[in-house]
Write an enzyme that holds these catalytic residues in place. Structure first.
Site, PDB file in Angstrom:
ATOM      1  N   GLU A 144      15.156  23.487  40.495  1.00 43.76           N
ATOM      2  CA  GLU A 144      16.112  22.998  41.498  1.00 43.76           C
ATOM      3  C   GLU A 144      15.744  21.570  41.909  1.00 43.76           C
ATOM      4  O   GLU A 144      16.597  20.800  42.329  1.00 43.76           O
ATOM      5  CB  GLU A 144      16.129  23.922  42.723  1.00 43.76           C
ATOM      6  N   HIS A 152       2.569  41.027  24.308  1.00 40.84           N
ATOM      7  CA  HIS A 152       3.185  42.133  23.569  1.00 40.84           C
ATOM      8  C   HIS A 152       4.700  42.018  23.634  1.00 40.84           C
ATOM      9  O   HIS A 152       5.414  43.006  23.445  1.00 40.84           O
ATOM     10  CB  HIS A 152       2.691  43.459  24.127  1.00 40.84           C
ATOM     11  N   LYS A 199      29.163  27.557  44.330  1.00 44.68           N
ATOM     12  CA  LYS A 199      29.542  28.152  45.621  1.00 44.68           C
ATOM     13  C   LYS A 199      31.018  27.894  45.900  1.00 44.68           C
ATOM     14  O   LYS A 199      31.748  28.767  46.349  1.00 44.68           O
ATOM     15  CB  LYS A 199      28.715  27.537  46.749  1.00 44.68           C
TER      16      LYS A 199
HETATM   17  O1  LIG Z   1      18.159  29.014  53.311  1.00 42.94           O
HETATM   18  P1  LIG Z   1      19.588  28.932  52.941  1.00 42.94           P
HETATM   19  O2  LIG Z   1      20.307  27.824  53.644  1.00 42.94           O
HETATM   20  O3  LIG Z   1      20.269  30.253  53.148  1.00 42.94           O
HETATM   21  O4  LIG Z   1      19.672  28.575  51.407  1.00 42.94           O
HETATM   22  C1  LIG Z   1      19.128  29.409  50.443  1.00 42.94           C
HETATM   23  C2  LIG Z   1      18.997  28.709  49.122  1.00 42.94           C
HETATM   24  O5  LIG Z   1      20.249  28.247  48.693  1.00 42.94           O
HETATM   25  C3  LIG Z   1      20.103  26.955  48.112  1.00 42.94           C
HETATM   26  O6  LIG Z   1      20.606  26.033  48.993  1.00 42.94           O
HETATM   27  C4  LIG Z   1      20.832  26.869  46.831  1.00 42.94           C
HETATM   28  O7  LIG Z   1      22.108  27.369  46.955  1.00 42.94           O
HETATM   29  C5  LIG Z   1      18.618  26.790  47.947  1.00 42.94           C
HETATM   30  O8  LIG Z   1      18.251  25.487  47.829  1.00 42.94           O
HETATM   31  C6  LIG Z   1      18.122  27.491  49.136  1.00 42.94           C
HETATM   32  O9  LIG Z   1      16.756  27.769  49.049  1.00 42.94           O
END
Ligand SMILES: O=P(O)(O)OC[C@H]1O[C@](O)(CO)[C@@H](O)[C@@H]1O
Length: 619
Positions: free
Chosen positions: A399, A428, A533
Site C-alpha cells: 500500500e 512443502h 470503494k
Molecule cells: O482505519 P480505516 O479508516 O477504517 O481504514 C482501514 C484501511 O482502509 C484503507 O484506507 C484502505 O482502504 C487502509 O489504508 C486502512 O488501513
C-alpha cells in the site's frame, strides 16, 4: 507548512500525460547478460530520484572493464562469500538483532552510485521526523516515529496527546484486566474476550501481534471481524456464544467511515440486541476525533474512546492505540514493544548506509528488484508465531510502494509485491518453484535463534532437537536457493518478544520510508483503493434501482416477471446489463429475488420477480 526538501509537492495528476520511458529491449539478469537500452535518457536522471534513473543505473553500472556490474553474478567462492558475509553483517547489540544482506548481489559500485540517493532519503526522513508534510497529496505530517518517542513530536501539544493516550489506555486495560471495569451483566463478572472490528491497517497489526505475542492463557482472548462477510461475522459471534456478555468490542477505524467496519459494528450491535445486552457498556472506539464513529460512540455513551491521530497512517498504526490497546488487553508488554521500536528507530537514524539496517534493507530491495519491483519479496519467518508477519508486511509495503505516479507526477507504476507464510511449512508447498521455477522473487528469511523457553528442550534423536531441524531447514533452503542464483536477506532475532516484534515493525516501517524516497514516491497515501470503494458504491446504488424496478413489476396484478434486458431498460442503464445480471444472480442466490423462468447459467433465459411487493417504496 513545511515540506520535505528536495521533494516536490506538485499534484501527481497535473503531469500525468508525460510519456513513460520504455526499454527497447528486455532486461535479462538471470541469463547472466544485461541488455537494456532506452529511447531517451530521462531529464530526471540528474535529480537522483526517478524510476527511469533506476533503470539507467541497472543498465549502466560499469565495472573497470566496462561490463555492466550486474553481469558479474553472485559471489560463489566460499571464502569470498564468508568475507562478504562478515563485511556486511549488521548487528544491533542491544536488540540482539542481525541483518545479513550478503546473499543479495549488490556490488560496491552500485552502493557508491546509490550513496547520494540515500543521503537525500536520510534528509527527507529527518525532515519527516521534524514534522514536514511528508504526505503532500493529503497535506499530512507522518508521525508514527513519535509514538515511541513522544519527545520527537514537533510540538508539545502533540507530545501530550501521545503521552496522555498511552497513559489512558494503559490505565483502561489494567482496569479491564483486573476486573475494576466490568461488563454489566456477565456471570463471569469481568471481561474475558475482545472482539476487534476493523480492516486493513486497523486489523493487520493487531492480528500479527496477537499471533506473535499473546500468552497461551491471556487475560482476555481476542477475535477479529475484518471483513463484511456475513458468514465470517456470524462465525465469530457464534464462537463467542454466551461469552458475548463478557466481550469487550473494540471498533477501530481511523476514518470512522469504512463500510466494512461499519457493517461489522451493525452486525455485532444486532447480536447484542438479540442477546438482550447493552452494547454501549461494552463498546470501545478507536478513531479520529470528530469522525462518524467517534460521534456515534460519544452520543451512545460507549464505555471508552481513544484517539487515532491524523498524522498516523493505518498501516503504521501498530504503536498507536490501534495496536497497543488490543495488545495490552492480552497481557502483552506494550512498553517493551515501544522500547524495541525506539531502539530500532535510533539505529535507523545513522546516515552511514552499512550501519543503518533499514537502509540495508532498502538497498537490497532496490538491487534485487531493479528499483522497479521487477522481483517479488517472499517473506519466510521460520517460527509459527510470526506467521502473520508476511500478511502484515504485504499491506505495509504494497500500500506504501504500489503507486501510479511519482512525486514529480510521472507515471511510474511502482510496486514491490510481498507474499509468504512460514518455514519450514512452505518448503512443502511453493518453494519447489522458488528453487527451480520462474526467477521473479527474492526471499527474506526471518530467523529466531531461541527454539523454545529454556529447560524444555530435548533431543529427539542423538544430538538433534526439533528446533535443530527448523534451523537446518532454514539454512538449507537459503543455501539451495543461493546455489541457484536466488538472492535472499536474513533477519535474525534471539526470541519473539514484545521488544523484538516492536523492533521488527520499526525496521520495516523505516525501510519502506527510505525505499519510497529512493524511488521518489509518496509512501503515505493510498489513492488506488478509492477507485474500488467508489465502484462498490456505484454497484450498491444500481442494486437499489434494480430493486425498485423489480418491486414495481412484482406489485402488479398479476406479477410481471422481467428479463434482464427489461430490468436494464427500466433502470435506464442498458450499458450496465452485465452488472444487473450479477446483482440479480446474487439476490436470487440469497432468496431475495425469485427466478420465474430460465436459469442463471444462461442469463438471456431468466425472468425474475420479487417474492413480496413492498408498497411503501413504489414510485
Ligand atoms: O482505519 P480505516 O479508516 O477504517 O481504514 C482501514 C484501511 O482502509 C484503507 O484506507 C484502505 O482502504 C487502509 O489504508 C486502512 O488501513
Amino acid at each position: 507548512m513545511a515540506s520535505i526538501s528536495g521533494i516536490s509537492s506538485a499534484s501527481p495528476t497535473l503531469k500525468r500525460q508525460k510519456p513513460l520511458l520504455k526499454p527497447t529491449s528486455l532486461l535479462r539478469k538471470d541469463s547472466g547478460s544485461v541488455s537494456v537500452s532506452f529511447p531517451a535518457r530521462s531529464k530526471l536522471a540528474d535529480r537522483g530520484f526517478s524510476v527511469s534513473v533506476a533503470r539507467e543505473i541497472s543498465a549502466e553500472l560499469s565495472t573497470a572493464d566496462g561490463a555492466p556490474a550486474k553481469k558479474k553474478g553472485l559471489v560463489k567462492d566460499p571464502h569470498a562469500l564468508w568475507r562478504r558475509y562478515v563485511d556486511w553483517l549488521y548487528q544491533h547489540k542491544e536488540l540482539g538483532l542481525f541483518l545479513d544482506v550478503s546473499r543479495v548481489g549488490f556490488t560496491d559500485e552500485f552502493v557508491s552510485e546509490m550513496e547520494p540517493r540515500f543521503q537525500a532519503a536520510f534528509k527527507a526522513m529527518e525532515e519527516l521526523e521534524k514534522g514536514a508534510i511528508a504526505n503532500p497529496d493529503e497535506g499530512r505530517m507522518v508521525g508514527h516515529y513519535w509514538l515511541r518517542n513522544p519527545k520527537l513530536a514537533p510540538n508539545s501539544f502533540l507530545r501530550l496527546q501521545i503521552e496522555n493516550t498511552l497513559e489512558g489506555l494503559l490505565k483502561f486495560s489494567n482496569d479491564v484486566v483486573s476486573g475494576k471495569i466490568k461488563p454489566p451483566s456477565s456471570p463471569a463478572g469481568r471481561f474475558t474476550q475482545v472482539l476487534s472490528v476493523g480492516i486493513g491497517g486497523s486489523a493487520l497489526g493487531p492480528q500479527f501481534v496477537a499471533e506473535a505475542l499473546a500468552p497461551d492463557n491471556p487475560p482476555l482472548k481476542i477475535r477479529f471481524i475484518d471483513n463484511t462477510d456475513p458468514a465470517g461475522i456470524d462465525h465469530q459471534i457464534a464462537q463467542l456464544g454466551l461469552e458475548l456478555a463478557s466481550t469487550l468490542v473494540i471498533v477501530i477505524s481511523k476514518s470512522g467511515g469504512t463500510p466494512e467496519t461499519r457493517n461489522g459494528l451493525l452486525e455485532v450491535q444486532k447480536a447484542f440486541r438479540e442477546a438482550g445486552l447493552n452494547f454501549a457498556k461494552q463498546g470501545v472506539a478507536i478513531t479520529q476525533e470528530g469522525s462518524l464513529l467517534d460521534n456515534t460512540a460519544r452520543i451512545e455513551g460507549w464505555l471508552a474512546r481513544f484517539p487515532m491521530f491524523d498524522w498516523v497512517g493505518g498501516r503504521t498504526s501498530e504503536m498507536s492505540a490501534v495496536g497497543l490497546l488490543p495488545a495490552a488487553l492480552q497481557g502483552i508488554d506494550i512498553e517493551e514493544m515501544l522500547a524495541g521500536a525506539l531502539l530500532m528507530d535510533e539505529a535507523n537514524r545513522t546516515t552511514v548506509v552499512r550501519n543503518n539496517p533499514a537502509a540495508l534493507l532498502a538497498l537490497s530491495w532496490y538491487w534485487a528488484s531493479d528499483g522497479l519491483g521487477s522481483k517479488d519479496m517472499v517473506v519466510l519467518p521460520y517460527k509459527d508465531s510470526l506467521l502473520l508477519f508476511s500478511r502484515y508486511l504485504q499491506q505495509l509495503v504494497m500500500e506504501s510502494i504500489g503507486k501510479e505516479f511519482d512525486l514529480d507526477g510521472n507515471r511510474v507504476n511502482q510496486g514491490l509485491t510481498v507474499y509468504g507464510n512460514k518455514g519450514s511449512t512452505d518448503q512443502h508447498a511453493y518453494i519447489q518453484q522458488l528453487r527451480e521455477g520462474v526467477h521473479n522473487f527474492f526471499v527474506t528469511f526471518i530467523e529466531v535463534l531461541r527454539d523454545r523457553p529454556p529447560g524444555h528442550d530435548w533431543e529427539l534423536e542423538p544430538g538433534v532437537t526439533c528446533g535443530d531441524y527448523l534451523f537446518g531447514m532454514l539454512q538449507g533452503t537459503r543455501s539451495a536457493l543461493y546455489g541457484n542464483d536466488r538472492e535472499s536477506i536474513t533477519v535474525t532475532v534471539q526470541e519473539v518478544t514484545p521488544r523484538s516484534v516492536g523492533a521488527l515493525i520499526a525496521l520495516y516501517e523505516r525501510a519502506v520510508g527510505i525505499y519510497a524516497s529512493l524511488v521518489n514516491i509518496n509512501a503515505y497515501h493510498q489513492p488506488g483503493v478509492e477507485a474500488g470503494k467508489k465502484a462498490a458504491g456505484e454497484v450498491l446504488a444500481l442494486q437499489k434501482r434494480v430493486l425498485a424496478v423489480l418491486n414495481e413489476a412484482s406489485c402488479k396484478e398479476p406479477v410481471e416477471p422481467l428479463t434482464i434486458e427489461e430490468v436494464a431498460d427500466r433502470c435506464h442503464a442498458p450499458e450496465e446489463i452485465e452488472m444487473i445480471y450479477k446483482i440479480i444472480a446474487h439476490m436470487a442466490a440469497n432468496d431475495r429475488a425469485l427466478i420465474a423462468e430460465g436459469s442463471c447459467g444462461s442469463p438471456r433465459s431468466i425472468k425474475v420477480f420479487l417474492g413480496e411487493c413492498n408498497v411503501d417504496v413504489l414510485y
